[in-house]
Motif scaffolding. Sequence first.
Motif, PDB file in Angstrom:
ATOM      1  N   ALA A 227      -4.157  13.629   5.452  1.00  0.00           N
ATOM      2  CA  ALA A 227      -3.276  12.644   4.821  1.00  0.00           C
ATOM      3  C   ALA A 227      -3.370  12.751   3.301  1.00  0.00           C
ATOM      4  CB  ALA A 227      -3.640  11.247   5.296  1.00  0.00           C
ATOM      5  N   ASP A 228      -2.504  11.995   2.630  1.00  0.00           N
ATOM      6  CA  ASP A 228      -2.523  11.933   1.169  1.00  0.00           C
ATOM      7  C   ASP A 228      -3.173  10.657   0.661  1.00  0.00           C
ATOM      8  OD1 ASP A 228      -0.795  14.385   0.461  1.00  0.00           O
ATOM      9  OD2 ASP A 228       0.439  13.320   1.921  1.00  0.00           O
ATOM     10  N   ALA A 229      -3.283   9.653   1.524  1.00  0.00           N
ATOM     11  CA  ALA A 229      -3.938   8.391   1.196  1.00  0.00           C
ATOM     12  C   ALA A 229      -4.184   7.649   2.501  1.00  0.00           C
ATOM     13  CB  ALA A 229      -3.078   7.546   0.253  1.00  0.00           C
ATOM     14  N   VAL A 230      -5.140   6.705   2.490  1.00  0.00           N
ATOM     15  CA  VAL A 230      -5.470   5.989   3.721  1.00  0.00           C
ATOM     16  C   VAL A 230      -5.766   4.527   3.406  1.00  0.00           C
ATOM     17  CG1 VAL A 230      -7.914   6.661   3.611  1.00  0.00           C
ATOM     18  CG2 VAL A 230      -6.934   5.957   5.789  1.00  0.00           C
ATOM     19  N   ILE A 231      -5.232   3.644   4.249  1.00  0.00           N
ATOM     20  CA  ILE A 231      -5.511   2.206   4.180  1.00  0.00           C
ATOM     21  C   ILE A 231      -6.316   1.847   5.421  1.00  0.00           C
ATOM     22  CG2 ILE A 231      -4.530  -0.118   4.163  1.00  0.00           C
ATOM     23  CD1 ILE A 231      -2.002   1.097   2.884  1.00  0.00           C
ATOM     24  N   ALA A 232      -7.546   1.379   5.221  1.00  0.00           N
ATOM     25  CA  ALA A 232      -8.427   1.008   6.335  1.00  0.00           C
ATOM     26  C   ALA A 232      -8.773  -0.470   6.199  1.00  0.00           C
ATOM     27  CB  ALA A 232      -9.692   1.855   6.326  1.00  0.00           C
ATOM     28  N   ALA A 233      -8.184  -1.298   7.056  1.00  0.00           N
ATOM     29  CA  ALA A 233      -8.441  -2.733   7.027  1.00  0.00           C
ATOM     30  C   ALA A 233      -9.394  -3.096   8.161  1.00  0.00           C
ATOM     31  CB  ALA A 233      -7.131  -3.513   7.171  1.00  0.00           C
ATOM     32  N   VAL A 234     -10.385  -3.947   7.873  1.00  0.00           N
ATOM     33  CA  VAL A 234     -11.431  -4.344   8.824  1.00  0.00           C
ATOM     34  C   VAL A 234     -11.787  -3.170   9.747  1.00  0.00           C
ATOM     35  CG1 VAL A 234     -11.043  -6.814   8.740  1.00  0.00           C
ATOM     36  CG2 VAL A 234      -9.647  -5.469  10.283  1.00  0.00           C
ATOM     37  N   PRO A 235     -12.249  -2.061   9.186  1.00  0.00           N
ATOM     38  CA  PRO A 235     -12.379  -0.825   9.971  1.00  0.00           C
ATOM     39  C   PRO A 235     -13.490  -0.868  11.004  1.00  0.00           C
ATOM     40  CG  PRO A 235     -13.312  -0.522   7.782  1.00  0.00           C
ATOM     41  CD  PRO A 235     -12.657  -1.864   7.780  1.00  0.00           C
ATOM     42  N   ALA A 236     -13.136  -0.560  12.248  1.00  0.00           N
ATOM     43  CA  ALA A 236     -14.106  -0.317  13.312  1.00  0.00           C
ATOM     44  C   ALA A 236     -14.369   1.185  13.307  1.00  0.00           C
ATOM     45  CB  ALA A 236     -13.551  -0.776  14.659  1.00  0.00           C
ATOM     46  N   LEU A 237     -15.455   1.614  12.689  1.00  0.00           N
ATOM     47  CA  LEU A 237     -15.623   3.005  12.292  1.00  0.00           C
ATOM     48  C   LEU A 237     -15.985   3.956  13.421  1.00  0.00           C
ATOM     49  CD1 LEU A 237     -17.472   2.455   8.898  1.00  0.00           C
ATOM     50  CD2 LEU A 237     -15.072   3.056   9.256  1.00  0.00           C
ATOM     51  N   GLY A 238     -16.381   3.445  14.567  1.00  0.00           N
ATOM     52  CA  GLY A 238     -16.731   4.330  15.671  1.00  0.00           C
ATOM     53  C   GLY A 238     -17.366   3.550  16.798  1.00  0.00           C
ATOM     54  N   LEU A 239     -17.649   4.248  17.883  1.00  0.00           N
ATOM     55  CA  LEU A 239     -18.203   3.606  19.072  1.00  0.00           C
ATOM     56  C   LEU A 239     -19.555   2.962  18.770  1.00  0.00           C
ATOM     57  CD1 LEU A 239     -17.225   3.383  22.013  1.00  0.00           C
ATOM     58  CD2 LEU A 239     -18.669   5.339  22.552  1.00  0.00           C
TER      59      LEU A 239
ATOM     60  N   LEU B  49      -8.427   5.786  -1.152  1.00  0.00           N
ATOM     61  CA  LEU B  49      -8.708   4.852  -0.066  1.00  0.00           C
ATOM     62  C   LEU B  49      -8.487   3.426  -0.539  1.00  0.00           C
ATOM     63  CD1 LEU B  49     -10.216   3.971   2.684  1.00  0.00           C
ATOM     64  CD2 LEU B  49     -12.244   3.813   1.223  1.00  0.00           C
ATOM     65  N   LEU B  50      -7.865   2.621   0.318  1.00  0.00           N
ATOM     66  CA  LEU B  50      -7.843   1.175   0.144  1.00  0.00           C
ATOM     67  C   LEU B  50      -8.581   0.572   1.331  1.00  0.00           C
ATOM     68  CD1 LEU B  50      -7.052  -1.517  -1.096  1.00  0.00           C
ATOM     69  CD2 LEU B  50      -4.810  -1.317   0.029  1.00  0.00           C
TER      70      LEU B  50
ATOM     71  N   PRO C 179     -15.667   9.450  -1.156  1.00  0.00           N
ATOM     72  CA  PRO C 179     -15.768  10.448  -2.230  1.00  0.00           C
ATOM     73  C   PRO C 179     -14.576  10.472  -3.180  1.00  0.00           C
ATOM     74  CG  PRO C 179     -15.266  11.511  -0.140  1.00  0.00           C
ATOM     75  CD  PRO C 179     -15.534  10.078   0.175  1.00  0.00           C
ATOM     76  N   GLY C 180     -13.438   9.930  -2.773  1.00  0.00           N
ATOM     77  CA  GLY C 180     -12.259   9.934  -3.623  1.00  0.00           C
ATOM     78  C   GLY C 180     -12.051   8.598  -4.313  1.00  0.00           C
ATOM     79  N   PRO C 181     -10.920   8.431  -5.018  1.00  0.00           N
ATOM     80  CA  PRO C 181     -10.606   7.135  -5.629  1.00  0.00           C
ATOM     81  C   PRO C 181     -10.586   6.042  -4.573  1.00  0.00           C
ATOM     82  CG  PRO C 181      -9.061   8.836  -6.365  1.00  0.00           C
ATOM     83  CD  PRO C 181      -9.851   9.430  -5.239  1.00  0.00           C
ATOM     84  N   ALA C 182     -11.238   4.905  -4.837  1.00  0.00           N
ATOM     85  CA  ALA C 182     -11.392   3.879  -3.809  1.00  0.00           C
ATOM     86  C   ALA C 182     -11.146   2.494  -4.404  1.00  0.00           C
ATOM     87  CB  ALA C 182     -12.784   3.943  -3.184  1.00  0.00           C
ATOM     88  N   ARG C 183     -10.442   1.678  -3.632  1.00  0.00           N
ATOM     89  CA  ARG C 183     -10.202   0.286  -3.990  1.00  0.00           C
ATOM     90  C   ARG C 183     -10.674  -0.599  -2.835  1.00  0.00           C
ATOM     91  NH1 ARG C 183      -9.743   2.736  -7.832  1.00  0.00           N
ATOM     92  NH2 ARG C 183      -8.097   2.782  -9.416  1.00  0.00           N
ATOM     93  N   LEU C 184     -11.240  -1.756  -3.181  1.00  0.00           N
ATOM     94  CA  LEU C 184     -11.725  -2.717  -2.188  1.00  0.00           C
ATOM     95  C   LEU C 184     -11.043  -4.049  -2.418  1.00  0.00           C
ATOM     96  CD1 LEU C 184     -13.820  -3.610   0.035  1.00  0.00           C
ATOM     97  CD2 LEU C 184     -15.306  -4.285  -1.868  1.00  0.00           C
ATOM     98  N   LEU C 185     -10.539  -4.642  -1.342  1.00  0.00           N
ATOM     99  CA  LEU C 185     -10.037  -6.008  -1.364  1.00  0.00           C
ATOM    100  C   LEU C 185     -10.817  -6.783  -0.311  1.00  0.00           C
ATOM    101  CD1 LEU C 185      -7.790  -7.904  -2.591  1.00  0.00           C
ATOM    102  CD2 LEU C 185      -6.548  -7.493  -0.460  1.00  0.00           C
TER     103      LEU C 185
END
Length: 463
Positions: free
Chosen positions: A113-125, A189-190, A211-217
Amino acid sequence: MTTTVRIDGLATDVCLPPTPATHPAVVIRTPYDRRHHRAELRGWAARGFAALAQDVRGRHGSPGDWQPYGDHEKKDGETTLHWLRAQPWSNGQVVTAGASYAAYCALAVADLADAVIAAVPALGLAETARERTGPERLQARAGWWSTHGASGDPAPLDHLPVTGILDHPSWRALWRARRRDLPAAEIPLLAVGGTRDPFAGDTVELWRHWPGPARLLLGPWGHRLTAEPAPEARPAHRVDLGALYTGWARAALAGTLAGRTGAVALGGSDHWCPAGHTTLPTRHTFGTGTGPRLVRGAAFVAHPDHPVRSDDLNVSERGVPDRCLLVTPPLARPLDLLGPAEARLDATADAPSADWAVRLVALDPAGRADPLTTGIVRRTRPGPFTVPLGHLARRLPAGTRVRLEVAGHHFPAHARNPHTGEDPVTATRLEPSHRTVRMRGSALCLPVVRGVPHIDPVQEIQT
């Protein structure tokens, strides 16, 4: 207008902007029914994005067997992105987006992808099954798996063994899963989360180590974000997430974002503060004039047959103590807490494996209780230790007292430690554990801040 297509058999809704041209695209892959995203797709399209929502394999309109958190999510996501970029209306730029499990799907193909939005991420099992400190998340997992990952009614949460609560192979495999490495993509990343969301810690860690540009809300919200405001939310914490997402996506695709910044709402106030603000925690030793004072239970019994409950803030002061209970003096003035908190305990247990749960509760002048945060760790060896209490973002009014509870269980949010040394998810025998907390060697460390700058969250996220 929304149309439905099949991409390698997977049901996919596509909504295009009204102007005939090539457009950037946003892709949402979800197990929760793509049709629930149609209004969201129209919002993206109105702002110039081609928008796709897809049912993951084996869910709703997509055929096959659903294997939650399986490797097929990456493969299916890659197939979808390749198909998208081959369309005449695509300009080749893709933002993957999603909340909860859908955030996992978005991150699975972040390298394409070129950018990713991850809200309340469930990162894995494994990440959803256990705290980073070891104890098993029970209530939320049983609810999710009985709704989405298995069929049939679950057994009561106090059923033993835990593996028998749901009769499904995927449920049993949940507890054997290993944590995954975080994605290593250097795209923007957002990360969006709520301070009352179970995955708030994972959201902050994802942002902190990206590792890339990152924003947190990070707002005063639960797992459903602005649709689930916490009691400490204020009008200033209402955010139009749709407009914020599209504004951030345009900046991300234009390459104007750099560094690691973000905004955190200070619950109980009207302010947003910089996510990167740091402060040294203020140490409050147990039993001292400025620290929490012992009420009862420096020695207590943690009994898994009668565990301290996560869903009950009432505390009994009768009988044998089931927790160590401390309370601070009333605050002379408002107190702002912003950042990670922790409890440092000098404590012992007569069990080969012991869980230590620390809960902070705010008591208003009338004695009404409001939960602040909880942390839990598993210990198998003696010696002082630390219990992380997550990221606090709260203003406590003058007159507030902070109640601190040190217990051996936090049930049903977490599985009960049997105190036998057996694995809590397969154990069928429970034993009590005698505990002692030494006051002088124990302390509460709070991120007290003064004079922190106030910011505009939209400007902070989109620049």
